[in-house]
Design an enzyme around this catalytic site. Structure first.
Site, PDB file in Angstrom:
ATOM      1  N   ASP A   1       0.869  -1.194   0.000  1.00 35.55           N
ATOM      2  CA  ASP A   1       0.000   0.000   0.000  1.00 35.55           C
ATOM      3  C   ASP A   1       0.901   1.238   0.000  1.00 35.55           C
ATOM      4  OD1 ASP A   1      -2.329   1.579   0.088  1.00 35.55           O
ATOM      5  OD2 ASP A   1      -2.432   1.553   2.269  1.00 35.55           O
ATOM      6  N   SER A   2       0.269   2.405  -0.073  1.00 32.17           N
ATOM      7  CA  SER A   2       1.017   3.666   0.018  1.00 32.17           C
ATOM      8  C   SER A   2       1.337   4.007   1.464  1.00 32.17           C
ATOM      9  CB  SER A   2       0.166   4.793  -0.561  1.00 32.17           C
ATOM     10  OG  SER A   2      -1.038   4.875   0.187  1.00 32.17           O
TER      11      SER A   2
ATOM     12  N   CYS B   1      -4.569  -1.722  -1.889  1.00 35.43           N
ATOM     13  CA  CYS B   1      -4.786  -0.302  -2.165  1.00 35.43           C
ATOM     14  C   CYS B   1      -5.731  -0.200  -3.360  1.00 35.43           C
ATOM     15  CB  CYS B   1      -3.435   0.349  -2.489  1.00 35.43           C
ATOM     16  SG  CYS B   1      -3.554   2.045  -3.062  1.00 35.43           S
TER      17      CYS B   1
ATOM     18  N   GLU C   1      -4.158   7.736   8.971  1.00 35.86           N
ATOM     19  CA  GLU C   1      -2.725   7.668   9.296  1.00 35.86           C
ATOM     20  C   GLU C   1      -2.502   8.255  10.703  1.00 35.86           C
ATOM     21  OE1 GLU C   1       0.183   6.736   7.499  1.00 35.86           O
ATOM     22  OE2 GLU C   1      -0.917   5.953   5.764  1.00 35.86           O
TER      23      GLU C   1
ATOM     24  N   CYS D   1     -11.345   2.706   0.179  1.00 36.99           N
ATOM     25  CA  CYS D   1      -9.920   2.964   0.407  1.00 36.99           C
ATOM     26  C   CYS D   1      -9.548   2.138   1.629  1.00 36.99           C
ATOM     27  CB  CYS D   1      -9.697   4.453   0.688  1.00 36.99           C
ATOM     28  SG  CYS D   1      -8.036   4.825   1.308  1.00 36.99           S
TER      29      CYS D   1
ATOM     30  N   HIS E   1      -7.530   2.536   3.860  1.00 38.46           N
ATOM     31  CA  HIS E   1      -7.304   3.289   5.099  1.00 38.46           C
ATOM     32  C   HIS E   1      -8.595   3.417   5.931  1.00 38.46           C
ATOM     33  CE1 HIS E   1      -3.447   4.561   3.392  1.00 38.46           C
ATOM     34  NE2 HIS E   1      -3.148   5.116   4.552  1.00 38.46           N
TER      35      HIS E   1
HETATM   36  N1  DGL Z   1      -4.941   3.000   0.874  1.00 37.56           N
HETATM   37  C1  DGL Z   1      -5.098   3.474  -0.446  1.00 37.56           C
HETATM   38  C2  DGL Z   1      -6.372   3.032  -1.124  1.00 37.56           C
HETATM   39  O1  DGL Z   1      -6.921   2.007  -0.780  1.00 37.56           O
HETATM   40  C3  DGL Z   1      -4.646   4.831  -0.890  1.00 37.56           C
HETATM   41  C4  DGL Z   1      -4.379   5.959   0.012  1.00 37.56           C
HETATM   42  C5  DGL Z   1      -3.565   7.057  -0.645  1.00 37.56           C
HETATM   43  O2  DGL Z   1      -2.330   6.945  -0.621  1.00 37.56           O
HETATM   44  O3  DGL Z   1      -4.156   8.002  -1.210  1.00 37.56           O
HETATM   45  O4  DGL Z   1      -6.831   3.644  -2.030  1.00 37.56           O
END
Ligand code: DGL
Length: 274
Positions: A22-23, A86, A163, A194, A196
């Protein structure tokens, strides 16, 4: 190791290595679901925080980074299965990664299909600014949800909030309410598009109200991973767990504390050059 077998898919030994990508920390929400089913596998979590947030990255930059990083780590760590945890990346990189790698690559995309079966009124899609504009997302909506109205919110601030929460900060519910306001009272199912967002699920629920059903893709991804492995893959002692970042993470100490609850050691930095 995983090797392609004729009928069941992939053969797995105790050494099976899963890469989760992931990012940032969002992919941990997916990791949690997978490791709950398969604790004995060896997990390598890689996050490209040097290029965070992916939701605001140019298409070409994102695909180049993900391809190079994932392929490098697959080779270096002798990985058997990749999970692109992600939505922002999965909605554009999967065909290219699958063409380059001979191991299974599992992606995470917004759960529009199950949402359309569950919604009576309208669906809310909460994702990154990139995910809500992707062709892939538009096709998911066309294919599965034409009869239900969809309201979309693309927000990087929500990603930042997740985060921050993982590092111990409290979420400002007023701010969350301001971001989610446009879909409040208008939907009955919200897709957390997402990875997150499951990390701030309780806060999102309290803002949207208990009558709104929140769904994400984590459990489905865990089932998919399990289906690619042999039935004995999840058995045995806890496997190896390592976590790598492409840049020094902010509030690293607090992050490392949070990582212990996912049974990971401290983050290792591996600067990466494209
Ligand atoms: N966790 C990521 C997703 O599912 C991306 C978050 C990001 O870096 O913008 O899209």
């Amino acid at each position: 190791m995983i090797g392609q077998s004729n009928s069941v898919g992939y053969q797995v030994s105790q050494q099976t290595k899963i890469l989760i990508f992931d990012s940032g920390v969002g992919g941990l929400s997916v990791f949690k679901e997978i490791e709950a089913k398969l604790p004995a596998l060896n997990y390598f979590y890689i996050f490209d925080n040097a290029a965070y947030p992916y939701g605001e990255l140019e298409h070409e930059t994102l695909t180049a980074r993900v391809e190079t990083l994932v392929c490098q780590y697959v080779k270096k760590l002798d990985i058997d299965l990749v999970v692109i945890a992600c939505n922002t990346a999965s909605t554009i990189v999967l065909p290219m990664l699958r063409a380059r790698l001979s191991i299974p690559v599992v992606g995470v995309v917004p759960a529009i299909k199950p949402a359309s079966n569950l919604a009576n009124k309208a669906i809310g899609l909460i994702a990154t600014p990139a995910t809500i504009t992707r062709q892939y997302t538009r096709e998911l909506i066309n294919d599965f949800s034409q009869s239900k109205p969809i309201k979309m919110i693309g927000s990087t601030r929500l990603v930042d909030m997740a985060e921050e929460k993982l590092r111990g900060a409290a979420i400002d519910l007023k701010e969350l309410e301001h971001i989610l306001g446009p879909m409040k009272n208008n939907i009955d199912v919200a897709v957390l598009g997402c990875t997150h967002f499951p990390l701030i699920k309780n806060e999102i629920q309290s803002v949207l109200g208990s009558e709104v059903l929140l769904i994400d893709s984590g459990v489905a991804i865990a089932r998919r991973v399990e289906s690619l492995l042999t039935p004995t893959a999840g058995a045995g002692e806890q496997g190896q767990r390592e976590i790598y970042s492409t840049a020094p993470p902010w509030k690293e100490k607090a992050l490392n504390v949070a990582l212990t609850s996912f049974k990971f050691d401290k983050v290792r930095h591996h600067p990466f050059e494209i």
